[in-house]
Write a protein that holds these residues in place. Structure first.
Motif, PDB file in Angstrom:
ATOM      1  N   THR A   2      17.113 -14.897  53.525  1.00 25.09           N
ATOM      2  CA  THR A   2      17.440 -16.048  54.373  1.00 25.09           C
ATOM      3  C   THR A   2      17.078 -17.345  53.676  1.00 25.09           C
ATOM      4  O   THR A   2      16.030 -17.465  53.076  1.00 25.09           O
ATOM      5  CB  THR A   2      16.683 -15.966  55.709  1.00 25.09           C
ATOM      6  OG1 THR A   2      17.026 -14.735  56.325  1.00 25.09           O
ATOM      7  CG2 THR A   2      17.066 -17.105  56.614  1.00 25.09           C
ATOM      8  N   LEU A  45      33.137 -15.361  58.254  1.00 19.72           N
ATOM      9  CA  LEU A  45      31.813 -14.918  58.681  1.00 19.72           C
ATOM     10  C   LEU A  45      30.841 -16.094  58.747  1.00 19.72           C
ATOM     11  O   LEU A  45      30.136 -16.283  59.753  1.00 19.72           O
ATOM     12  CB  LEU A  45      31.280 -13.857  57.712  1.00 19.72           C
ATOM     13  CG  LEU A  45      29.835 -13.390  57.973  1.00 19.72           C
ATOM     14  CD1 LEU A  45      29.747 -12.648  59.306  1.00 19.72           C
ATOM     15  CD2 LEU A  45      29.341 -12.496  56.841  1.00 19.72           C
ATOM     16  N   THR A  49      28.558 -17.998  61.997  1.00 24.13           N
ATOM     17  CA  THR A  49      27.096 -17.839  62.066  1.00 24.13           C
ATOM     18  C   THR A  49      26.389 -19.184  62.184  1.00 24.13           C
ATOM     19  O   THR A  49      26.914 -20.212  61.757  1.00 24.13           O
ATOM     20  CB  THR A  49      26.554 -17.098  60.826  1.00 24.13           C
ATOM     21  OG1 THR A  49      26.935 -17.818  59.645  1.00 24.13           O
ATOM     22  CG2 THR A  49      27.104 -15.694  60.755  1.00 24.13           C
ATOM     23  N   ASP A  53      22.282 -16.214  56.032  1.00 26.53           N
ATOM     24  CA  ASP A  53      21.420 -15.050  55.834  1.00 26.53           C
ATOM     25  C   ASP A  53      22.175 -14.037  54.971  1.00 26.53           C
ATOM     26  O   ASP A  53      23.160 -13.436  55.409  1.00 26.53           O
ATOM     27  CB  ASP A  53      21.051 -14.429  57.192  1.00 26.53           C
ATOM     28  CG  ASP A  53      19.941 -13.393  57.069  1.00 26.53           C
ATOM     29  OD1 ASP A  53      19.800 -12.813  55.981  1.00 26.53           O
ATOM     30  OD2 ASP A  53      19.224 -13.180  58.065  1.00 26.53           O
ATOM     31  N   VAL A  56      22.655 -10.431  56.372  1.00 27.87           N
ATOM     32  CA  VAL A  56      23.774 -10.285  57.318  1.00 27.87           C
ATOM     33  C   VAL A  56      25.094 -10.171  56.564  1.00 27.87           C
ATOM     34  O   VAL A  56      25.959  -9.356  56.909  1.00 27.87           O
ATOM     35  CB  VAL A  56      23.810 -11.485  58.299  1.00 27.87           C
ATOM     36  CG1 VAL A  56      25.064 -11.446  59.155  1.00 27.87           C
ATOM     37  CG2 VAL A  56      22.565 -11.494  59.174  1.00 27.87           C
ATOM     38  N   LYS A  59      25.341  -6.678  54.924  1.00 31.52           N
ATOM     39  CA  LYS A  59      25.516  -5.632  55.937  1.00 31.52           C
ATOM     40  C   LYS A  59      26.945  -5.612  56.480  1.00 31.52           C
ATOM     41  O   LYS A  59      27.430  -4.577  56.965  1.00 31.52           O
ATOM     42  CB  LYS A  59      24.532  -5.839  57.086  1.00 31.52           C
ATOM     43  CG  LYS A  59      23.118  -5.338  56.783  1.00 31.52           C
ATOM     44  CD  LYS A  59      22.218  -5.488  58.011  1.00 31.52           C
ATOM     45  CE  LYS A  59      20.833  -4.913  57.744  1.00 31.52           C
ATOM     46  NZ  LYS A  59      19.936  -5.061  58.929  1.00 31.52           N
ATOM     47  N   SER A  60      27.615  -6.776  56.426  1.00 30.36           N
ATOM     48  CA  SER A  60      28.992  -6.862  56.950  1.00 30.36           C
ATOM     49  C   SER A  60      29.975  -6.051  56.118  1.00 30.36           C
ATOM     50  O   SER A  60      31.068  -5.714  56.585  1.00 30.36           O
ATOM     51  CB  SER A  60      29.445  -8.320  56.997  1.00 30.36           C
ATOM     52  OG  SER A  60      29.668  -8.807  55.671  1.00 30.36           O
TER      53      SER A  60
END
Length: 518
Positions: A2, A45, A49, A53, A56, A59-60
């Motif tokens: 982050t 994305l 948001t 991060d 994140v 993970k997408s």
């Protein structure tokens, strides 16, 4: 990992308007193969948001960790290209550069006459709009074409281009020297504030005289005059010569009103010129003139023709609100100014990525000073603590110093004297470290330190004695700067006469203007 919204790509995406986002997607979608590209999916994305991060993102499944840096770099570049194509980001400069690029392409294709025709038109536009660096670049390309190829141009072409290049080069050198001088003086005042001693004053004068280029005012164009007035303004600010500050700030602003097309091309300089003009009038304590200029300034920036991009809006917000507060300092109408604080704080959050820490702290100092003048000492301390506790702050040294001096006075006034000794020690050490322990500060610290040994019935005489001591510094060329940040004299008079400090300042202001009008 982050990065708390400090990622450059994330900040760029969050700065886009709805129309700019729509244009970007149309720009990317012009080729069908891009409809499901990694960088477009990453854009979508990040757009949704609230903070950046990388966990994140990974993970997408949009992009692998090894690819992320390259995809981000490509996305950043594509957004900039899209913005460049947006009409709202095109101005005379971009149009001239575009024509210069077209001419270069034609030149490399061997279409020399077509290239020269475009260059000649672009050069006229550049000279008319005081874009002399671009004009010089165009002339240099014209010279290359004329020197390398037989274009059968007019016989006097070589002489004409040589003279143009020489004149443009000479003016560009003057402008460069003046802009360098202005930047160095601006850097000095940002770091240290006004001159503190005769040695510093003489050093600034020597520096200015040695670097001011020779010029004839009648030969200077808009751009050279702008930098000339800019350099003179900062020189006089450093020396606290506010009458000459007013003189050169007025010349600066008038230059724009005499050349209104330049407001569109250089809106930031127009805003800055008005800011310094208002600041110089503020230091001269001329509220009628201040209000007149302020209304003219607000009218100009609210006009529908005035540029409205994000940068200009944030600067307009800064200057408008700085001077909205300053008008209450001139005549001591502090209580009236308190209503501004919550409104400014609310809007300040909207500009958190556009306004640097230095200017935020100036707001806090102004908020603290408003509360001090209104008698709200605990609120004053609250805002000063935001400045003092910011250890990474890069701010004008004089404002850092006077924040601590005002903090001492506010603690005394609020009756919070249970840790006054530690505050005195830390303030003293800080002023020594900053090499800013001058007579006014010395007397203030000595006075507050000795308060614990003074009986209540002796307080008034103690205030009278300190007032007499400090009064002699009020017009001192290097000590008077202390009173620009904190009106200690009026505070002491409020203690002596047992009246609120704002009432003292209002009475003094009314007396001064009644004499001027009589």
């Amino acid at each position: 990992m982050t990065k708390n919204q400090k990622d450059n790509l994330f900040l760029l995406i969050k700065s886009l308007s709805k129309s700019e986002k729509r244009q970007f997607k149309l720009y990317v979608g012009r080729l069908g193969v891009n409809s499901d590209s990694k960088y477009l999916n990453l854009f979508n994305l990040l757009d949704k948001t609230d903070s950046y991060d990388e966990i994140v993102i990974l993970k997408s499944g949009i992009v692998k960790k090894q690819q992320l840096a390259n995809v981000k770099s490509h996305l950043y570049k594509q957004i900039l290209i899209s913005l460049k194509l947006n009409p709202s980001h095109q101005n005379i400069r971009s149009q001239i550069r575009e024509q210069l690029d077209f001419a270069s392409i034609l030149y490399h294709k061997g279409l020399y006459k077509q290239s020269l025709k475009i260059l000649d038109k672009a050069k006229d536009v550049a000279i008319q709009n005081e874009e002399k660096n671009l004009a010089f670049e165009i002339v240099e390309l014209e010279k290359i074409i004329e020197a390398q190829y037989i274009t059968r141009s007019i016989n006097t072409r070589a002489d004409e281009l040589t003279i143009q290049a020489k004149e443009l080069s000479s003016l560009n050198v003057i402008a460069s020297k003046l802009s360098n001088l202005s930047l160095q003086l601006y850097s000095t005042i940002l770091k240290t504030g006004y001159v503190k001693s005769k040695d510093e004053s003489e050093e600034v004068k020597r520096y200015f005289r040695a670097r001011l280029p020779k010029y004839k005012i009648q030969q200077l164009g808009f751009r050279e005059k702008l930098w000339l007035y800019n350099a003179n303004l900062w020189y006089n600010f450093l020396l606290q010569d506010f009458k000459n500050c007013y003189k050169y700030a007025s010349k600066w602003v008038d230059l724009f009103y005499e050349n209104p097309n330049m407001i569109q091309l250089n809106p930031v300089f127009f805003l800055k010129g008005n800011n310094y003009l208002l600041e110089s009038i503020f230091f001269m304590r001329n509220k009628p003139k201040f209000l007149e200029v302020f209304e003219q300034f607000k009218s100009a920036i609210q006009d529908s023709s005035f540029p409205k991009d994000e940068n200009i809006q944030s600067i307009s917000f800064l200057y408008s609100n700085f001077h909205d507060i300053n008008k209450h300092f001139i005549d001591g109408s502090f209580k009236e100014g308190l209503d501004l604080i919550p409104k400014i704080e609310k809007t300040l959050t909207q500009y958190r990525t556009k306004i640097d820490e230095h200017h935020k702290m100036i707001f806090y100092y102004k908020f603290a000073s408003l509360h001090f003048g209104a008698g709200n000492n605990k609120e004053c301390i609250k805002y000063l603590d935001k400045i003092i506790s910011n250890k990474s702050l890069s701010m004008r040294e004089d404002l850092l110093c006077f924040s601590r001096v005002l903090n001492l006075v506010a603690h005394y006034e609020a009756g919070l004297d249970y840790h006054l000794d530690s505050l005195l020690r830390s303030t003293y050490k800080f002023l020594i470290k900053m090499n800013d322990l001058h007579e006014v500060q010395k007397e203030m610290i000595k006075f507050i330190k000795g308060l614990q040994d003074i009986y209540p019935h002796e307080l008034k005489n103690a205030f009278i004695n300190l007032h007499a001591t400090l009064k002699q510094f009020e017009d001192h060329p290097f000590e008077r700067r202390a009173f620009l940040y904190l009106d200690i004299i009026s505070w002491l008079e409020s203690k002596i006469n047992r009246k609120p400090v704002d009432q003292i300042i209002q009475t003094k202001y009314a007396e001064i203007w009644s004499k001027k009008l009589s």
